[in-house]
Design a protein around this motif. Sequence first.
Motif, PDB file in Angstrom:
ATOM      1  N   SER A 538       3.042   9.624   1.418  1.00 38.51           N
ATOM      2  CA  SER A 538       4.329   8.792   2.117  1.00 38.51           C
ATOM      3  C   SER A 538       4.922   9.570   2.490  1.00 38.51           C
ATOM      4  N   LEU A 605       9.451  10.795   5.202  1.00 35.34           N
ATOM      5  CA  LEU A 605       8.583   9.335   5.462  1.00 35.34           C
ATOM      6  C   LEU A 605       8.019   9.427   5.881  1.00 35.34           C
ATOM      7  N   LEU A 607       5.570   5.743   5.983  1.00 35.36           N
ATOM      8  CA  LEU A 607       5.217   4.473   5.063  1.00 35.36           C
ATOM      9  C   LEU A 607       4.570   3.766   5.331  1.00 35.36           C
ATOM     10  N   SER A 625       7.121  -4.759   2.763  1.00 37.65           N
ATOM     11  CA  SER A 625       5.924  -3.985   2.308  1.00 37.65           C
ATOM     12  C   SER A 625       4.583  -5.135   2.867  1.00 37.65           C
ATOM     13  N   TYR A 658       4.909  -2.688   6.862  1.00 36.16           N
ATOM     14  CA  TYR A 658       3.997  -1.260   5.449  1.00 36.16           C
ATOM     15  C   TYR A 658       3.171  -1.083   4.878  1.00 36.16           C
ATOM     16  N   SER A 660       2.817   2.077   2.664  1.00 37.87           N
ATOM     17  CA  SER A 660       2.932   2.594   0.906  1.00 37.87           C
ATOM     18  C   SER A 660       4.471   2.501   0.780  1.00 37.87           C
ATOM     19  N   ARG A 661       4.270   1.929  -0.777  1.00 34.23           N
ATOM     20  CA  ARG A 661       5.850   1.594  -1.723  1.00 34.23           C
ATOM     21  C   ARG A 661       6.403   2.766  -2.910  1.00 34.23           C
ATOM     22  N   VAL A 664       9.834   3.626  -1.414  1.00 39.78           N
ATOM     23  CA  VAL A 664      11.238   2.652  -0.904  1.00 39.78           C
ATOM     24  C   VAL A 664      10.908   1.545  -1.984  1.00 39.78           C
TER      25      VAL A 664
END
Length: 863
Positions: A538, A605, A607, A625, A658, A660-661, A664
């Motif tokens: 990410s 980034l 995400l 997410s 999204y 990709s956690r 964020v």
Amino acid sequence: MPATMTIAGITAKEAWARKRRLAGILIAVGLGVAFLAGALTFGDTLTANFNQLFSTATSGTSAVVRSATATGRGITAPRPPIPASLLATVRGVPGVADAQPSIAGAATLLGADGKAVGGLGPPRAAGNWIADPALTPYRLATGHAPHGLHQVVINQGAATAGRLHLGSVTTVLAPRPVRVQVVGLATFGRAAGFGGAPYVAFSYQGAQRYLTRSGATGGTAALVSSIQVSAARGVSPEVLAARLDRALPHSVQAITGAQLTSDNLAALNSGFLTALRVILVVFAGIALLVAAFSIASTFGILVAQRTREAALLRALGASRGQVLRSVLAEAVAVGTVGSVLGVAAGLGIAQLLKALFDAAGFALPAGGLVVTGGSIAVSLLTGIVVTTAVGLLPALRASRVSPLEALRESAATTSPAPRGRLAAGLVLLLAGVGLVLASLTGTSTRTLSLTGLGALGTALGMVALGPAVARPVTRLLARPLASWRGVSGTLAGRSATRNPRRTAAAATALMIGVAVVTLFTVYAASLRTAEVSGVSGSFTGDIAITEGGFGGGPGAGGMSLGLASTVSRIPGVATVSGLASGQAEIGGQSESVTAVPPATIGQVLNLHVTAGSIGRLGPDQIAVSSIQATDRGWRLGTPAALVLPDGTTHRVTVGAIYTSRNLVGDYVLPLPLWAPHTAQLTASAIFVKLAPGGQAAAVQAAVTHAAASYGKLTVADRATFVADAGKAVSTVLAIVYALLVLAIVIAVSGIGNTLSLSVYERTREIGLLRAVGQTRAQLRSMVRLESVLVAAFGTVGGLALGGFLGWALAEAGARSSGLTQPSFPAAQLILIAVLGELAGVIAAIRPARRAARLPLLAAIAAD
């Protein structure tokens, strides 16, 4: 009654004759109970210390006026500020002796070395200095109260830690850097501070300027966090709070100081303290489980060796019940003595736990140990019950001995395990593995619970099947020893395979200990791999600026977003994007959120957006997410109520989803929506993208120089930032390993005790071996190699069990939250295998020495 007394006397005499062997059980019981008692005492001590701290903080406050709503969770849950103009209303209520405005915020105090005071410990608190001693726990020890915008009072503990003194000029990050002069040193009651938390007190004007949104933006409507109120003589806090409530608007509430203390403790207990207790009790349970297997192994062999004794008692007229009660009484006595010793040792473990957390950077409140009767009773009762329970089966076995057994040559049993046990073990193993595999195809709600149930079944199945697989496995493991150590290796292999029940019993404790260590190692490695992989996938920037605060790492910091503007002007920098973090209420639930500038976040980034666009988030949209979107049943355009830290409510819709956690979290807000509604706008991370042709090393050096005035921040290139992503997991894993050492120590004790009993059982055999030419050195080697085989059997089983369960747990976590990625760290697993074998070598030292010292003729003549 005389028969009972005679049997009791005989049992006591036999137990005393075997006191050295019973000492092994006492050690196992004592170590298991010690950790439980230490964990409970540590929890009681923390609760009492925090209780004292919070009580001191509100001891003179009769009532507190604050916002009626909270927009977050926990003791630091944000509440909207209230108008300072309410101060006049409060002071006009009958029964109010004094009322003072209180502004609470966060600020990082830099020490003489430029580093943040407080490390990874408690949160860094700031506020305005309150002169009325009845309304503040802080007492001015030296110096004077702050005046103007650039004078502060700090607590003595922070001054000592930061090597600051009266007159020192330093920097406070609130979050922008403010040069201040220390004009006063304060105590928290009689202590140097609130636990280990540093505290910075500005003047009221300074706190308004640096800790509130109205001061930062030059607004005219002054805001405060709360109003502290003291009651006039003869007016109770409850009566005063009720009067205040009637005079205040509905959005504001008045509570007593005692209620505030109770609320703070409840929030602390529901979060940090409860989680800490659960973790410690889980490890205590692991230690007790390992101890239980060691106790069962030792008791089983002891009772087997006393078969003739039990048979003689039966021949003399003792009933089965009398034999059963005599063995159980021995178990209760040993459990009681071992538990008492364990409780005493647990007090020392509680102190060690405190030192361990302090050494790891998590400073906890100081104070003496608090020992409660409840914790002592639970520890004692647990130790006695566990010892008695594991002694029940050997006791039943002893009570069923026929009087004819007294005529046999040997009392030691070498019979295989009962077929019923093996069948039950096979069923448990297959059912456990089946549940684990089935859980990986279930929903996120059922995954972890089914995995845990399957893990329990798998572990119990392996323990039950131990005697069935001990002979073939140890025979296979013994083959290299025969060619390597000749006769000693061959004899060691035959000894280990001759009595598979004894071998399995001795190895079980080590197997469970190794399995637990392996499970945590595999799961932690999976977390670390997933974190590094997620950050790598990410983060597309070139430089990352982070600050370690409460909890450490990105997401915890208090950097000023003003640094982003400074960095953006450095030659060679193309884009700078900062991440702000905090808490808000989304859809009726308190959540951690990250605010980003939509226009630039996509340049640093990725995400992995699956729907919508984060770059085009509007002022009334949020990103969620995919996991939260699935759990809540949200999709693009779904509306939700958003309550921001200042209490403002917005109607927002889902504008992006999204996957990709890692950097964020689960909820992303546009920075223009977040910024106007938070008192202190702070950055958890600032990411930099270089311009084409930019020199990475030169730009990083320039960024480091620019960040110097903002404290000791970490400025890392992409490779370093990605590599450091798993550091937090490594720190936690180090603590886990330290706590699990106790389980391995118990396992080593169990193997050593079993080997000692085995040597006693084979006294005549050892004498005959010596008579036909075996040397003392060969005898010692034989016993050591047998211990190595037992340890190898336990280690192999533990690695297999722990590896499978660690993989399953990682898979379950990946499916339910996406936070893990199954990984098997070869180096750590090899190290665990080596340490398991080393445990066998250590466990054999005393039994091997004892075997070699047996007198030859006496050994041959032994019965």
